[in-house]
Design a protein around this motif. Structure first.
Motif, PDB file in Angstrom:
ATOM      1  N   UNK A 313      22.338 -73.386  13.085  1.00 36.13           N
ATOM      2  CA  UNK A 313      22.050 -73.260  11.654  1.00 36.13           C
ATOM      3  C   UNK A 313      22.068 -74.603  10.950  1.00 36.13           C
ATOM      4  N   UNK A 314      22.994 -75.470  11.363  1.00 33.74           N
ATOM      5  CA  UNK A 314      23.042 -76.796  10.743  1.00 33.74           C
ATOM      6  C   UNK A 314      21.765 -77.566  11.079  1.00 33.74           C
ATOM      7  N   UNK A 315      21.371 -77.541  12.351  1.00 36.58           N
ATOM      8  CA  UNK A 315      20.142 -78.240  12.754  1.00 36.58           C
ATOM      9  C   UNK A 315      18.938 -77.675  12.014  1.00 36.58           C
ATOM     10  N   UNK A 316      18.908 -76.369  11.824  1.00 39.86           N
ATOM     11  CA  UNK A 316      17.802 -75.738  11.121  1.00 39.86           C
ATOM     12  C   UNK A 316      17.787 -76.151   9.656  1.00 39.86           C
ATOM     13  N   UNK A 317      18.958 -76.248   9.045  1.00 38.16           N
ATOM     14  CA  UNK A 317      19.035 -76.676   7.643  1.00 38.16           C
ATOM     15  C   UNK A 317      18.511 -78.096   7.484  1.00 38.16           C
ATOM     16  N   UNK A 318      18.799 -78.952   8.456  1.00 42.99           N
ATOM     17  CA  UNK A 318      18.261 -80.317   8.434  1.00 42.99           C
ATOM     18  C   UNK A 318      16.741 -80.277   8.576  1.00 42.99           C
ATOM     19  N   UNK A 319      16.257 -79.403   9.453  1.00 45.18           N
ATOM     20  CA  UNK A 319      14.818 -79.328   9.728  1.00 45.18           C
ATOM     21  C   UNK A 319      14.021 -78.871   8.516  1.00 45.18           C
ATOM     22  N   UNK A 320      14.562 -77.947   7.741  1.00 46.69           N
ATOM     23  CA  UNK A 320      13.800 -77.399   6.605  1.00 46.69           C
ATOM     24  C   UNK A 320      14.126 -78.126   5.303  1.00 46.69           C
ATOM     25  N   UNK A 321      14.909 -79.193   5.397  1.00 46.18           N
ATOM     26  CA  UNK A 321      15.304 -79.942   4.208  1.00 46.18           C
ATOM     27  C   UNK A 321      14.216 -80.873   3.708  1.00 46.18           C
ATOM     28  N   UNK A 322      14.616 -81.800   2.879  1.00 48.79           N
ATOM     29  CA  UNK A 322      13.692 -82.744   2.249  1.00 48.79           C
ATOM     30  C   UNK A 322      12.918 -83.536   3.298  1.00 48.79           C
ATOM     31  N   UNK A 323      11.639 -83.852   2.978  1.00 53.22           N
ATOM     32  CA  UNK A 323      10.798 -84.677   3.855  1.00 53.22           C
ATOM     33  C   UNK A 323      10.807 -86.143   3.411  1.00 53.22           C
ATOM     34  N   UNK A 324      11.792 -86.529   2.651  1.00 52.55           N
ATOM     35  CA  UNK A 324      11.858 -87.897   2.163  1.00 52.55           C
ATOM     36  C   UNK A 324      11.889 -88.874   3.338  1.00 52.55           C
ATOM     37  N   UNK A 325      11.073 -89.942   3.300  1.00 52.22           N
ATOM     38  CA  UNK A 325      10.965 -90.848   4.460  1.00 52.22           C
ATOM     39  C   UNK A 325      12.288 -91.441   4.936  1.00 52.22           C
ATOM     40  N   UNK A 326      13.240 -91.681   4.020  1.00 54.33           N
ATOM     41  CA  UNK A 326      14.487 -92.295   4.475  1.00 54.33           C
ATOM     42  C   UNK A 326      15.310 -91.361   5.364  1.00 54.33           C
ATOM     43  N   UNK A 327      14.952 -90.105   5.402  1.00 51.47           N
ATOM     44  CA  UNK A 327      15.683 -89.154   6.244  1.00 51.47           C
ATOM     45  C   UNK A 327      15.223 -89.179   7.700  1.00 51.47           C
ATOM     46  N   UNK A 328      14.147 -89.888   7.965  1.00 53.31           N
ATOM     47  CA  UNK A 328      13.548 -89.847   9.304  1.00 53.31           C
ATOM     48  C   UNK A 328      14.555 -90.105  10.404  1.00 53.31           C
ATOM     49  N   UNK A 329      15.344 -91.147  10.254  1.00 55.73           N
ATOM     50  CA  UNK A 329      16.141 -91.625  11.382  1.00 55.73           C
ATOM     51  C   UNK A 329      17.270 -90.662  11.733  1.00 55.73           C
ATOM     52  N   UNK A 330      17.845 -90.008  10.744  1.00 51.20           N
ATOM     53  CA  UNK A 330      18.868 -89.005  11.033  1.00 51.20           C
ATOM     54  C   UNK A 330      18.255 -87.718  11.568  1.00 51.20           C
ATOM     55  N   UNK A 331      17.075 -87.373  11.074  1.00 53.91           N
ATOM     56  CA  UNK A 331      16.391 -86.198  11.625  1.00 53.91           C
ATOM     57  C   UNK A 331      16.020 -86.468  13.082  1.00 53.91           C
ATOM     58  N   UNK A 332      15.630 -87.705  13.374  1.00 54.99           N
ATOM     59  CA  UNK A 332      15.367 -88.082  14.768  1.00 54.99           C
ATOM     60  C   UNK A 332      16.614 -87.927  15.626  1.00 54.99           C
TER      61      UNK A 332
END
Length: 632
Positions: A313-332
């Motif tokens: 659920x945590x991973x899913x919450x990250x996946x459906x969250x903001x698409x702001x470019x600065x989030x890329x590296x943590x989403x990676x």
């Protein structure tokens, strides 16, 4: 022996009659038919047999009730004494056998009544077994030496925290004064570990209880009590690893800095759970329910479901969250963690009960890939929408150039992951300007497309400058920065040598265009007409040209001293090239001018000597504070 055989024969005959008959009357009719062939099946014989059977069952049942009831009503745990536990299990085995053997004769009223009492006794027995099972699981964890709870052949003994032994304030005491320690894992880096969460003797006792409960038809109840105890261990372990129970809304509303920290904790917890905790639970459940595969699979699913869903659920919450470019590296980071533990999901959650957890993990992993692609789309939008309103002072580096290039360089450190992400979306190509990229990787196409967007945006921004020469300086600065960032990073191998050569040539062309637009009029006034002019006219023309040169040269130097060339090498190259075209032309003109006798004194017309010209050229492109000339 013969009498016993006859009893079995009568029992079989009764069972056949009961099975074939749809009611008691039909069963009696079938038995009547049997009696016509063999007198042993007569009503009298059968009635005598019923009475004997009923009496025998009654005696057996009373004996079992006496044996079992003393254990069911005992105040102390039965498994605190090995002799008591063995006797209790033997009595349960006898009860199970009795019910199984007498069930075919349940059609007899007296036998049926006894079987109802036996079933009631069995239910009481199973309730007590549940309690004993639960006590063994809970106390087994307490009695285990905590220093040996983490064990690995390669690493030896590692520390393990009970949560109550060293810190009284930590959660680990449940109930009114009764210690209920739950052994939990501390954060570690070596995942080649198996947790022996219960002593071997306790596991054997649990196995013996589980066999009886499953044989008696109470397998689900056994799985439930087992999973409820082991779930607590997993949940507490994840808590000690720093993983909070957060809803999707809480994750998405969390400040970015806090979410970054939470992601770091999630990565550690997910690795420990999938590589240590869950495999250890699988090993434990297989030992407790050895030979009872369905009960083992169900119990394992019930134990791990809550913790697994919390992780997913945590991973899913990250996946459906903001698409702001600065989030890329943590989403990676989250994507890579999910990718790396997918083999563990496949191996640990392979049974039918756990299949939905494995499928959910795959779905969320793919959703994270979609999120990464969405972030790059947002980066594209950010570049395209960046307005071309306010020019950068001095034609220096635009912030969008520095941001995008440093962003892409950092992203390329995860090249392998990004290539995997973009290959999954390879069927949706980006538009291109006709260049052949069919053989390029999907990530190469993605990077080239972003570079095209950036270049187009910069070209639009260059039009803001009223001075065409400054427009070329702006493009030269930003183009040079882009090429250098590409050449000394992974971007170079992605975009290729042809791309670098093409864009290096563009920078050189900007250089040429700058010189033409800025200095051609200066060089033009230094050109001498052919000798067709009269001497006085020639002298006047030369004086006028020298005067214009001084005006133009002063104006250009005044303006361009504050222009910016951020790259020192480019700045030197530009100054040298200017000196090469300007000094010879100026020296030639001044030499001719000085050789005309009609002019008289020359010093009042010649404002600069060659050294002065060179010095003024070397003062160009110094920039000023806030001009965007810095390079990072």
């Amino acid at each position: 022996m013969a009498e016993n055989g006859e009893e079995k024969l009568l029992a079989v005959a009764r069972h056949i009659a009961k099975t074939l008959g749809h009611n008691d009357n039909m069963a009696d009719d079938i038995l009547q038919i049997f009696s016509n062939f063999d007198g042993r099946f007569s009503r009298e014989k059968m009635a005598d047999e019923d009475r004997r059977n009923s009496a025998a069952l009654e005696l057996t049942l009373k004996s079992l009730e006496r044996q079992i009831s003393q254990y069911v009503a005992a105040d102390q745990p039965i498994w605190s004494d090995s002799a008591d536990s063995a006797a209790f299990l033997d009595a349960i085995d006898d009860l199970i056998t009795t019910i199984r053997d007498w069930t075919p004769m349940a059609g007899d009223k007296s036998v049926g009544a006894c079987l109802l009492r036996a079933e009631d006794l069995m239910q009481q027995t199973m309730f007590r077994l549940e309690d004993e099972f639960r006590t063994l699981v809970e106390r087994g964890g307490e009695s285990l030496e905590l220093s040996r709870a983490f064990r690995s052949e390669s690493t030896g003994n590692l520390s393990f925290d009970s949560g109550a032994e060293d810190d009284e304030d930590e959660e680990g005491v449940i109930g009114d004064g009764e210690e209920h320690q739950i052994p939990t894992a501390q954060p570690i880096t070596d995942y080649d570990i198996i947790i022996d969460a219960l002593p071997s003797g306790t596991i054997n006792d649990l196995h013996e209880i589980a066999k009886r409960m499953v044989a008696a038809g109470f397998g689900k109840e056994c799985s439930h009590v087992y999973s409820s105890c082991r779930r607590e261990f997993l949940e507490e372990s994840l808590s000690r690893l720093g993983l909070q129970k957060l809803s999707s809304e809480e994750v998405q509303k969390m400040p970015w800095q806090d979410l970054e920290d939470e992601i770091e904790r999630w990565i550690k917890a997910a690795n420990v759970a999938l590589r240590i905790l869950f495999p250890s639970e699988r090993r434990l459940v297989d030992r407790v329910f050895y030979g009872l595969s369905s009960a083992a699979d169900l119990s394992f699913m019930e134990v791990c479901r809550g913790s697994t869903i919390q992780i997913l659920n945590f991973a899913d919450a990250v996946a459906i969250g903001s698409r702001s470019p600065e989030r890329l590296f943590k989403v990676l980071d989250v994507f890579e963690t999910m990718r790396d533990i997918m083999p563990e999901f496949d191996s640990v959650f392979s049974n039918q009960y756990c299949l939905f957890l494995r499928n959910e993990a795959i779905t969320i992993w793919k959703r994270l890939g979609e999120a990464i692609r969405g972030i790059f789309m947002e980066l594209e939008n950010l570049i395209s929408r960046d307005p071309a309103k306010t020019p950068v002072p001095g034609g220096g580096l635009h912030p969008i150039t520095r941001y995008v290039m440093n962003y892409l360089r950092a992203a390329c450190r995860s090249r392998q992951t990004l290539e995997q992400v973009f290959e999954d979306n390879a069927g949706v190509p980006h538009p291109s300007k006709g260049d052949d990229r069919a053989s390029s990787s999907s990530m190469s196409v993605q990077m080239a497309w972003i570079m095209e967007l950036l270049e187009s945006n910069l070209e639009a921004k260059s039009k803001v400058y009223r001075d065409s020469a400054l427009c070329y300086v702006f493009m030269m600065n930003n183009g040079r920065y882009i090429v250098q960032k590409v050449k000394d990073s992974e971007l170079g191998s992605l975009l290729g040598d042809d791309w670098i050569r093409k864009h290096s040539a563009k920078v050189k062309q900007y250089h040429v265009n700058y010189q033409r637009s800025s200095w051609n009029k200066v060089l033009g006034v230094l050109k001498l007409e052919s000798g067709s002019l009269a001497p006085n006219a020639a002298v006047k023309s030369m004086k006028e040209k020298l005067k214009l040169f001084n005006i133009y040269f002063d104006e250009i130097c005044k303006n361009q001293t504050n222009w910016v060339i951020f790259d020192e090498q480019l700045r030197d190259e530009l100054r040298i090239s200017l000196a090469k075209i300007l000094l010879p032309a100026y020296q030639s003109f001044v030499g001719r001018f000085q050789n005309v006798p009609e002019i008289g004194r020359h010093d009042k017309y010649i404002k600069y000597d060659s050294d002065d010209i060179e010095a003024r050229i070397n003062d160009l492109f110094q920039g000023s504070r806030g001009s965007g000339g810095g390079r990072k």
